[in-house]
Design a protein around this motif. Structure first.
Motif, PDB file in Angstrom:
ATOM      1  N   GLY A  85      20.994   8.672 -17.340  1.00  7.41           N
ATOM      2  CA  GLY A  85      19.933   7.776 -17.798  1.00  7.41           C
ATOM      3  C   GLY A  85      18.646   8.039 -17.037  1.00  7.41           C
ATOM      4  N   ASP A 184      13.237   0.945 -21.970  1.00  5.97           N
ATOM      5  CA  ASP A 184      14.590   1.224 -21.462  1.00  5.97           C
ATOM      6  C   ASP A 184      15.531   0.272 -22.196  1.00  5.97           C
ATOM      7  N   THR A 208      25.616   6.293 -19.973  1.00  8.46           N
ATOM      8  CA  THR A 208      26.541   6.021 -18.875  1.00  8.46           C
ATOM      9  C   THR A 208      27.159   4.620 -18.988  1.00  8.46           C
ATOM     10  N   LYS A 209      26.415   3.680 -19.555  1.00 13.69           N
ATOM     11  CA  LYS A 209      26.841   2.282 -19.555  1.00 13.69           C
ATOM     12  C   LYS A 209      27.723   2.000 -20.774  1.00 13.69           C
TER      13      LYS A 209
HETATM   14  C1  PLP Z   1      22.040   2.684 -15.194  1.00 12.71           C
HETATM   15  C2  PLP Z   1      20.685   2.548 -15.722  1.00 12.71           C
HETATM   16  C3  PLP Z   1      19.834   3.648 -15.818  1.00 12.71           C
HETATM   17  C4  PLP Z   1      20.200   5.009 -15.277  1.00 12.71           C
HETATM   18  O1  PLP Z   1      21.355   5.527 -15.802  1.00 12.71           O
HETATM   19  P1  PLP Z   1      22.191   6.645 -14.987  1.00 12.71           P
HETATM   20  O2  PLP Z   1      22.973   7.328 -16.026  1.00 12.71           O
HETATM   21  O3  PLP Z   1      23.013   5.889 -13.978  1.00 12.71           O
HETATM   22  O4  PLP Z   1      21.189   7.531 -14.335  1.00 12.71           O
HETATM   23  C5  PLP Z   1      18.576   3.456 -16.354  1.00 12.71           C
HETATM   24  N1  PLP Z   1      18.181   2.257 -16.785  1.00 12.71           N
HETATM   25  C6  PLP Z   1      18.970   1.168 -16.714  1.00 12.71           C
HETATM   26  C7  PLP Z   1      18.468  -0.129 -17.227  1.00 12.71           C
HETATM   27  C8  PLP Z   1      20.239   1.276 -16.184  1.00 12.71           C
HETATM   28  O5  PLP Z   1      21.017   0.203 -16.114  1.00 12.71           O
END
Ligand code: PLP
Length: 394
Positions: A85, A184, A208-209
């Motif tokens: 992310g 975002d 990732t989430k």
């Molecule tokens: C986790 C997250 C990111 C970054 O994601 P990664 O894959 O961990 O680098 C960016 N923005 C938000 C809101 C996040 O929760």
């Protein structure tokens, strides 16, 4: 090609599987090299339109499939994949900003995005300023012809304030029409609200989430709804050499069909635990935008049909940061760790002041909870037993 040694036939074999294989999932097409049928194709195939394949870094059927699905999940037209992310955020910044440009970020933005602005972007002659996402006037006051990119985030990171996105977007279009508006969209995940209908130019999503859902993959996306903006980003994406692992792409593709179900379950559990927290004397504030009285609740209710399973509580200021740590350490089902959206519930203590450049109303330590897929009654019982450490004499 029949007369050849066995070692060569391990590489150049006549067998070709029958066409039209159909199954629920797309194959994992891995490649650095992609073959062209002839030199004419080598010279004419463009990697920018997706009518042909050119090189693994520019995509295979597997990445093209995930890109198309993420673009439709978020209501956009085109998508690019990045290795995390944060890499997707840095791609947007690097593609759209040049020396002497200015970037605006909400003070409650994802922290590493602000850190990137303070370090690499600053050293490249790009300035940044932070606005209060809950006060559109504070954003309007910073808008100037220098501003080329404005980030939005809903809800805010850790403190979960939900901004009035319509008012923020209106201010940007009025006072800085040259600026690209980037959201975002990790919290909303393409489910809680329709970002493109609100008028953003692009979204970034930490796959990732929720899209991964497993706590085991790192990936990010940038989605656009405009061909020219997509081209700008795609050129930078290619020049920067950003690629993703194909097994990871497959893992996300496999999790995508259950995304709405997981999101809804984690939303329901999050709200139940947040309501339980609101009754507890140890907490002075429960920061969950779907809870009446939480910061940005009206804007959330006006914009969203769902919420991520994510919220924070503010401990009464009479408890020390060490006591907040002791509560988190006493949790059994909630594990201690960054990120969210996976099957295991997570908890992290935060000092609100350290997260922000502007003053915050938060005085006690915050604990951020991310809901996994455990039964919510077990999570409530877990938090209840952990809170008992606050009543033990030190
Ligand atoms: C986790 C997250 C990111 C970054 O994601 P990664 O894959 O961990 O680098 C960016 N923005 C938000 C809101 C996040 O929760």
């Amino acid at each position: 090609m029949t007369e050849k040694s066995r070692s060569t036939s391990l590489i150049h074999h006549d067998y070709v599987p029958p066409a039209d294989f159909a199954s629920p999932v797309v194959g994992v097409h891995k490649a650095s090299t992609v073959f062209f049928p002839n030199t004419a194709a080598l010279r004419t195939h463009s990697w920018l339109d997706k009518s042909a394949y050119t090189y693994g870094l520019h995509g295979t059927p597997t990445t093209f499939t995930l890109e198309a699905r993420i673009a439709s999940l978020e209501g956009g037209q085109q998508a690019l994949l990045a290795s995390s992310g944060l890499a997707a955020i840095s791609l947007v910044d690097m593609a759209l900003l040049a020396q002497d440009d200015e970037l605006l970020l909400p003070d409650n933005a994802y922290g590493p995005g602000k850190t990137l602005a303070r370090h690499e972007l600053r050293s490249w002659g790009i300035t940044h300023r932070v606005y209060d996402a809950m006060d559109p006037a504070s954003l309007a006051a910073l808008l100037s012809p220098k501003v080329k990119l404005v980030w939005l985030e809903a809800a805010g990171s850790v403190t979960m304030e939900f901004p009035d996105l319509r008012a923020l977007i209106k201010a940007i279009r009025e006072h800085a029409p040259q600026a690209v508006i980037a959201l975002d969209n990790t919290w909303g995940a393409g489910i809680a609200f329709d970002a493109f209908a609100l008028g953003v130019d692009l979204t970034v999503h930490a796959l990732t989430k929720y899209p991964s859902g497993g706590g085991d993959v790192l990936m990010g996306s940038v989605v656009t709804a405009d061909e020219r903006l997509y081209k700008r980003l795609a050129l930078a994406h290619s020049r920067l050499g950003l690629g993703v692992g194909l097994n990871d792409v497959e893992a996300v593709l496999r999790s995508l069909p259950s995304l709405p179900l997981r999101y809804a379950a984690q939303d329901a559990a999050g709200r139940e635990l947040a309501r339980w927290c609101a009754q507890r004397p140890e907490f002075v504030r429960v920061l969950h935008p779907a809870l009446p009285g939480a910061p940005g609740h009206e804007a959330w209710a006006d914009t969203c049909s769902a919420a991520a399973g994510l919220f924070a509580v503010e401990l009464d200021a009479r408890y020390t940061p060490a006591q907040a740590d002791a509560v988190v350490d006493a949790l059994k089902f909630f594990r201690i760790g960054w990120s969210w959206g996976g099957p295991i519930s997570l908890a992290v203590p935060y000092d609100a002041a350290s997260l922000r450049e502007r003053p915050t109303p938060y005085r006690g330590t915050l604990i951020r909870f991310s809901l996994g897929l455990e039964a919510v009654e077990d999570l409530i019982a877990d938090l209840e037993q952990a809170l008992a450490v606050l009543n033990e004499r030190a």
